[in-house]
Write an enzyme that holds these catalytic residues in place. Structure first.
Site, mmCIF file in Angstrom:
data_model
loop_
_atom_site.group_PDB
_atom_site.id
_atom_site.type_symbol
_atom_site.label_atom_id
_atom_site.label_comp_id
_atom_site.label_asym_id
_atom_site.label_seq_id
_atom_site.Cartn_x
_atom_site.Cartn_y
_atom_site.Cartn_z
ATOM 1 N N ASP A 296 6.516 19.870 18.999
ATOM 2 C CA ASP A 296 5.573 20.957 18.723
ATOM 3 C C ASP A 296 4.760 21.165 19.994
ATOM 4 O O ASP A 296 4.897 20.405 20.962
ATOM 5 C CB ASP A 296 4.679 20.581 17.530
ATOM 6 N N VAL B 91 1.037 24.576 15.822
ATOM 7 C CA VAL B 91 1.705 24.622 14.514
ATOM 8 C C VAL B 91 3.071 25.295 14.632
ATOM 9 O O VAL B 91 3.386 26.262 13.960
ATOM 10 C CB VAL B 91 0.834 25.326 13.445
ATOM 11 N N HIS B 92 3.880 24.743 15.529
ATOM 12 C CA HIS B 92 5.236 25.241 15.771
ATOM 13 C C HIS B 92 6.255 24.109 15.616
ATOM 14 O O HIS B 92 7.190 23.989 16.399
ATOM 15 C CB HIS B 92 5.347 25.834 17.178
ATOM 16 N N MET B 93 6.096 23.280 14.600
ATOM 17 C CA MET B 93 6.936 22.100 14.446
ATOM 18 C C MET B 93 8.415 22.471 14.323
ATOM 19 O O MET B 93 8.785 23.369 13.575
ATOM 20 C CB MET B 93 6.510 21.300 13.216
#
Length: 458
Positions: A261, A400-402
């Site tokens: 992330d 918040v780009h897992m």
């Protein structure tokens, strides 16, 4: 299908167009309050908002946080900043997966979008997702100063962030129209798609090595000829682990292991500009740059034109586009049925700490070059590595780009089929081997578009 987020909505909508029998199970709600529709609002990302799963996480040792994930139709595309930037060629080509190169993914990016600014064969004109760059009264006054400051510092222009070209400074595409956030469910889920909301899936039902359906909270069984998990990079691995598919399960796969992330910090700034137009998207300009080791751009500075709190500062989001650190998602040993344990393990590598300093200092340079006034950190912190490291650690967050909790090549094959399990696929950002250098929303939708071809052709 499980999950009506970015990929799940696109996949369900496209399959129904082809005549498939699809039941889409969504744990959240279909009701959209005004702040979910309003592209200028991030209210639904607050921990106590009913549209937010609000997962407790550990960003690094001693740094707990609460991470937002969308809880309703559209998933996180219904609560995020509506940034619509594609993966770049180096992302997809670097995954090394047959069928997933940039040129092979490009038709799915194109098919998803209706780009209202850029034309040509590498941009969509008829897709369900409208794409616009800030212009006219919706373009905040700081955007032109941001771009001018970047040019003054010698960074190249990148007027089209979705062209697949070299990194630089340019306006940020947004999946919003007239002040409305156009989430994936709004774009793809027409009246023909059967959707059941409030349906919390706890595990996949297995008969030997074949998926036969899913089990809901409360014990209800939903049978299916094929199960597709598109519940997102947190809930999908959680469901797999509860189903006995994982590192310690009877079906041993590295679920939840080695995710990536974008670590980030927000540099506060002030200007004398009037407030942004009510219909203006929040993130409007970005500088993607190479710190010296990645020509595709390994850090970025993203300009937010609206304060997080009324009367507060504006912010520049400084982030690593290509982090070296990897995290782990596991079931909580004390409560396997509850939220998972998520450890990002951010900034453990010196290479990541060095590049994060570079991103923050670049943002400060943009401010000094005419963008605005920096309110923190102080100069004696900004100029000393160990002090800046401390400031970054104290202000650390995540974009918040897992991605990568059920990655292609480790958990699923190139056609998104879970290894060793018949009738079970994963189709969301869980499958991406590494996080794309830029935002994930457009790539998540492209996964759904591509998965529709894979599932329909099975």
């Amino acid at each position: 299908m499980v999950g009506a987020g970015a990929a799940g909505s696109a996949l369900a909508g496209r399959l129904v167009e082809r005549g498939a029998d699809v039941l889409l199970l969504e744990a959240g709600t279909a009701e959209r309050p005004p702040e979910v529709r309003d592209v200028g609002s991030l209210a639904a990302t607050l921990p106590d908002h009913p549209w937010n799963w609000a997962y407790p996480v550990l960003l690094r040792r001693g740094t707990p946080a609460v991470v937002p994930r969308g809880r309703g139709l559209g998933g996180s595309t219904a609560i995020n900043g509506a940034v619509w930037t594609r993966a770049v060629p180096a992302d997809a080509d670097g995954w090394g997966v047959p069928g997933w190169t940039y040129e092979e993914l490009l038709p799915y990016f194109v098919r998803a979008e209706r780009d209202l600014d850029e034309q040509g064969p590498r941009h969509g004109a008829d897709g369900p997702v409208p794409v616009r760059r800030p212009a006219g009264q919706l373009r905040h006054a700081t955007v032109d100063r941001f771009l001018a400051a970047a040019e003054r510092l010698g960074y190249p222009a990148e007027p089209d962030k979705n062209a697949g070209g070299p990194p630089g400074a340019g306006p940020v595409p947004s999946n919003s129209l007239d002040g409305v956030r156009v989430d994936a469910a709004t774009a793809y889920l027409g009246p023909r798609v059967r959707v059941r909301t409030g349906a919390v899936v706890t595990r996949v039902r297995l008969q030997g090595s074949r998926a036969t359906g899913v089990e809901l909270a409360g014990g209800e069984i939903v049978e299916a000829g094929q199960v597709v998990l598109a519940a997102g990079a947190v809930a999908t691995p959680q469901i797999l682990l509860r189903s006995g598919i994982g590192p310690a399960g009877p079906h041993e796969l590295p679920v939840g292991q080695g995710f990536s992330d974008h670590p980030a910090v927000y540099l506060p700034m002030r200007t004398d500009d009037p407030p942004a137009h009510p219909h203006a998207p929040i993130a409007q300009a970005a500088l993607h740059l190479d710190t010296g080791a990645d020509p595709a751009g390994d850090v970025w500075v993203l300009q937010f034109v609206r304060p997080f709190a009324a009367g507060g500062d504006l912010h520049l989001m400084c982030a690593l586009g290509l982090p070296h650190g990897r995290g782990e998602l596991t079931l909580h040993p004390a409560d396997p049925a509850g939220p998972p344990r998520i450890e990002y393990r951010y900034l453990q590598e010196e290479s990541d700490r060095r590049r994060m300093r570079h991103a923050v200092r670049t943002a400060a340079e943009l401010l000094r070059a005419g963008l605005g006034t920096r309110t923190a950190p102080d100069g004696d912190v900004l100029g000393v590595d160990h002090r800046l490291d401390g400031w970054i650690a104290a202000h650390l967050t995540t974009a918040v780009h897992m991605c990568g909790t059920a990655a292609i090549g480790r958990v699923v094959d190139a056609e998104l089929r879970v290894y060793g399990i018949e009738g079970l696929r994963v189709a969301d950002t869980s499958v991406l081997p590494t996080v794309p250098r830029r935002g994930t929303a457009a790539t998540a939708v492209a996964i759904g578009e591509k998965a529709a071809d894979l599932v329909a052709g099975a």
